[in-house]
Design a protein around this motif. Structure first.
Motif: not given
Length: 295
Positions: A214-222, A263-268, A206-212
């Motif tokens: 917050s940067h306008g990315i909807g991630v679908e991991p392989q 990664v340029t967008e640091n993970i809090p 959940e935390y990582m999905d919110e991180y993605f």
């Protein structure tokens, strides 16, 4: 009828010893005090409990009946006192802990091992659960101590004994070593390379999905896996870029099995809490574990 339990204790001691003088010695008091207590009990009950014989005293018929019942209750009280003392002295008891597997392995196992060495008579129950499940178990009293991700948790029900600061990072094996040479944007990373994340349902995902998001990315991991150890192995084998806790891959980073991506967008950073249920008294066994943690 309200009778002081101390009178029944004296009654049982006289009956088992067969003598008022022996009962006085066993109870560390005087013979007149025992005789007075017996007289008081008999007056309250309205009948005689003992009659004298050449060797001491014997139970009357009424006394025999009373003894059959009182002796059982007194024995149970003695057992209760003994069990209570065992718990306080750590000769018996249990400790129930829930924690996710990675935290257990890297942050808690050394303390659990020391606790077991120091208090081998305490039964340990350890559960590997998600943060949401740990919070639920703690809230309903199924466990004594929970260690879980505080992100998106209602902390009002819990006492946070100690906080562990966690930092997530992206790592890759030798196959993607070239990505570590210079900073890479999150957008470029997610659009061009296979991601390895924890499966959905847990607070870390959940935390990582919110991180993605917050940067306008909807991630679908392989690749989605159930624990971080598997993620690390998949990354070492070159199957993708894994997002894991940095503290947990220090050995792999130092031995060059893994490489950290910039990664340029640091993970809090996020926090894990070692917690107990608010308003619930701690057992001696649980308090001793918290003492070992240094919390």
């Amino acid at each position: 009828m309200s009778i002081n339990l101390e009178l029944y204790k004296i009654f049982v001691t006289i009956a088992t010893s067969g003598s008022i003088s022996k009962a006085a010695k066993e109870l560390c008091t005087s013979q007149p005090a025992i005789s007075q207590a017996l007289k008081q009990l008999e007056e309250k009950l309205g009948g005689q409990l003992f009659y004298r014989n050449p060797k001491g005293v014997s139970l009357t018929v009424e006394g025999e009946l009373m003894f059959q019942y009182i002796e059982q209750g007194y024995s149970l009280m003695q057992t209760a006192e003994r069990k209570f003392s065992e718990l306080k002295q750590m000769h018996a008891g249990q400790l129930r802990i829930s924690v996710c597997s990675a935290v257990c392995k890297y942050d808690l196992l050394q303390y659990i091992s020391k606790y077991h060495q120091d208090y081998p008579n305490i039964k340990l129950y350890i559960k590997d659960e998600s943060s949401h499940e740990i919070a639920r178990q703690l809230n309903v009293g199924e466990i004594d101590i929970g260690i879980f991700n505080l992100h998106n948790q209602d902390e009002s029900h819990f006492n946070i004994i100690k906080t562990l600061q966690m930092k997530d990072c992206f790592v890759a094996g030798a196959t993607y070593k070239h990505l570590c040479e210079e900073p890479i944007s999150l957008k470029k990373l997610t659009e061009n390379y296979p991601l390895i994340l924890l499966q959905q349902g847990g607070s870390t995902r959940e935390y990582m999905d919110e991180y993605f998001r917050s940067h306008g990315i909807g991630v679908e991991p392989q690749i989605e896996l159930s624990n971080m150890d598997l993620m690390v192995e998949f990354a070492i084998q070159g199957l993708g870029i894994a997002c894991t806790m940095k503290d947990y891959v220090q050995e792999e980073l130092q031995s060059k099995l893994l490489y950290e991506l910039k990664v340029t967008e640091n993970i809090p950073p996020r926090s894990l809490g070692i917690t107990t249920k608010k308003g619930m008294p701690l057992s001696t066994a649980a308090q001793k574990f918290i003492d070992i943690l240094g919390a």
